[in-house]
Scaffold this active site. Structure first.
Site, PDB file in Angstrom:
ATOM      1  N   LYS A 175      -6.119 -12.878  -1.289  1.00  0.00           N
ATOM      2  CA  LYS A 175      -5.707 -12.439  -2.621  1.00  0.00           C
ATOM      3  C   LYS A 175      -4.588 -13.327  -3.154  1.00  0.00           C
ATOM      4  O   LYS A 175      -3.713 -13.741  -2.404  1.00  0.00           O
ATOM      5  CB  LYS A 175      -5.258 -10.980  -2.558  1.00  0.00           C
ATOM      6  CG  LYS A 175      -6.388 -10.023  -2.131  1.00  0.00           C
ATOM      7  CD  LYS A 175      -5.894  -8.617  -1.869  1.00  0.00           C
ATOM      8  CE  LYS A 175      -4.998  -8.559  -0.657  1.00  0.00           C
ATOM      9  NZ  LYS A 175      -4.687  -7.170  -0.236  1.00  0.00           N
ATOM     10  N   THR A 208       3.194  -2.171  -9.164  1.00  0.00           N
ATOM     11  CA  THR A 208       2.121  -2.754  -8.352  1.00  0.00           C
ATOM     12  C   THR A 208       2.082  -2.189  -6.938  1.00  0.00           C
ATOM     13  O   THR A 208       1.429  -2.751  -6.057  1.00  0.00           O
ATOM     14  CB  THR A 208       2.287  -4.281  -8.274  1.00  0.00           C
ATOM     15  OG1 THR A 208       3.597  -4.587  -7.751  1.00  0.00           O
ATOM     16  CG2 THR A 208       2.123  -4.924  -9.642  1.00  0.00           C
ATOM     17  N   GLY A 210       0.918  -0.420  -3.839  1.00  0.00           N
ATOM     18  CA  GLY A 210      -0.380   0.035  -3.357  1.00  0.00           C
ATOM     19  C   GLY A 210      -1.564  -0.784  -3.833  1.00  0.00           C
ATOM     20  O   GLY A 210      -2.720  -0.383  -3.633  1.00  0.00           O
ATOM     21  N   THR A 211      -1.317  -1.944  -4.437  1.00  0.00           N
ATOM     22  CA  THR A 211      -2.443  -2.739  -4.936  1.00  0.00           C
ATOM     23  C   THR A 211      -3.376  -3.171  -3.812  1.00  0.00           C
ATOM     24  O   THR A 211      -4.603  -3.102  -3.946  1.00  0.00           O
ATOM     25  CB  THR A 211      -1.951  -3.987  -5.697  1.00  0.00           C
ATOM     26  OG1 THR A 211      -1.012  -4.699  -4.879  1.00  0.00           O
ATOM     27  CG2 THR A 211      -1.296  -3.619  -7.003  1.00  0.00           C
ATOM     28  N   GLY A 212      -2.813  -3.608  -2.690  1.00  0.00           N
ATOM     29  CA  GLY A 212      -3.655  -4.056  -1.573  1.00  0.00           C
ATOM     30  C   GLY A 212      -4.472  -2.928  -0.987  1.00  0.00           C
ATOM     31  O   GLY A 212      -5.668  -3.092  -0.689  1.00  0.00           O
ATOM     32  N   CYS A 213      -3.847  -1.775  -0.809  1.00  0.00           N
ATOM     33  CA  CYS A 213      -4.551  -0.604  -0.280  1.00  0.00           C
ATOM     34  C   CYS A 213      -5.698  -0.203  -1.208  1.00  0.00           C
ATOM     35  O   CYS A 213      -6.827   0.049  -0.766  1.00  0.00           O
ATOM     36  CB  CYS A 213      -3.596   0.579  -0.132  1.00  0.00           C
ATOM     37  SG  CYS A 213      -2.173   0.280   0.932  1.00  0.00           S
TER      38      CYS A 213
END
Length: 270
Positions: A175, A208, A210-213
């Protein structure tokens, strides 16, 4: 009617923006029945992590066994696994129950900088879990930790993706959100032969958390419904872009993303 089921093995975020809570919200929004195995409880809010309290080994093992005995997840996501012992346990139960479509979100550091994966666990993740993964979804700092290389440009992101596939994951998604020097965010997906690029405009916001989760949970949900990997990642990218753009404005620090946004857009609402 057969309902698609997905399992998340991760930490709990009492603030609701990341971890188990974000995963369940995402599963629900995408029409998938979600189940959980909680590995740790984080005491946190938008300003940072105040404490991390691991669940006992026996408690995690029993959750995995209870799930495996009665449910049939079509995709499984891992998030914060915390230490090498938990990683070994998850890998063992993965083989025991014959689960498929493993999505590894290698959660290592919280948005505010607090470590969420012990140092010795990085090697365990590489050796014991990556070889089972259908797709692994690190951000740039996580990819650097996994590969041992410095990543500062697109070609180095591509090389990191290649290295992760060589380690055993079938697909690698690097990402690009941490590449702050660009007005666009470019995520690099490698399938072992070709690269796929997902490009979206950068949203200037502090919300932003928790974007990865959420991104990896959306991939997991789409895989549980039978989507091909490239299609699952494409839908998940649209899901997280909407979640970031339509901010909720919650909290004094890194606020959570908007899990409602994607479906509201699908219905023509804003």
């Amino acid at each position: 009617m057969s309902v698609a089921q997905a399992l998340t093995i991760a930490g709990a975020d009492n603030g609701g923006g990341a971890g188990i809570q974000a995963d369940l919200k995402t599963f629900q929004e995408l029409g998938v029945y979600g189940m959980t195995v909680i590995t740790a409880i984080a005491a946190q809010n938008t300003t940072g992590v105040q404490g991390v309290f691991p669940i006992s080994y026996a408690g995690i093992a029993q959750q995995l066994d209870s799930t495996g005995a009665d449910f049939e997840p079509r995709a499984v996501k891992t998030g914060m696994l915390y230490n090498a012992e938990i990683i070994h346990l998850v890998a063992t139960k993965w083989r025991q129950y014959g689960w498929s479509n493993l999505v590894i979100d290698p959660v290592m550091v919280a948005k505010g900088g607090a470590p969420l994966l012990q140092q010795e666990a990085v090697q365990a993740l590489i050796q014991e879990l990556l070889p089972h993964a259908l797709i692994t979804t690190p951000n740039i700092p996580e990819a650097e930790l996994l590969t041992g290389m410095s990543i500062s440009c697109l070609s180095e992101r591509e090389e990191a993706a290649k290295q992760l596939v060589q380690m055993g994951t079938t697909y690698a998604l690097i990402k690009g959100g941490h590449d702050a020097g660009s007005s666009m965010v470019v995520d690099v997906l490698y399938d072992g032969q070709a690269f796929h690029y997902l490009e979206n405009r950068r949203v200037m916001t502090r919300h932003t958390h928790g974007t990865g989760c959420t991104y990896s949970a959306a991939i997991t949900a789409e895989l549980a419904k039978g989507s091909a990997v490239v299609d699952a990642v494409t839908t998940a990218r649209a899901f997280i872009q909407a979640a970031i753009e339509d901010e909720l404005g919650i909290g004094a620090g890194h606020g959570p993303t908007n899990h409602f946004a994607y479906q509201r857009r699908q219905r023509g609402e804003r």
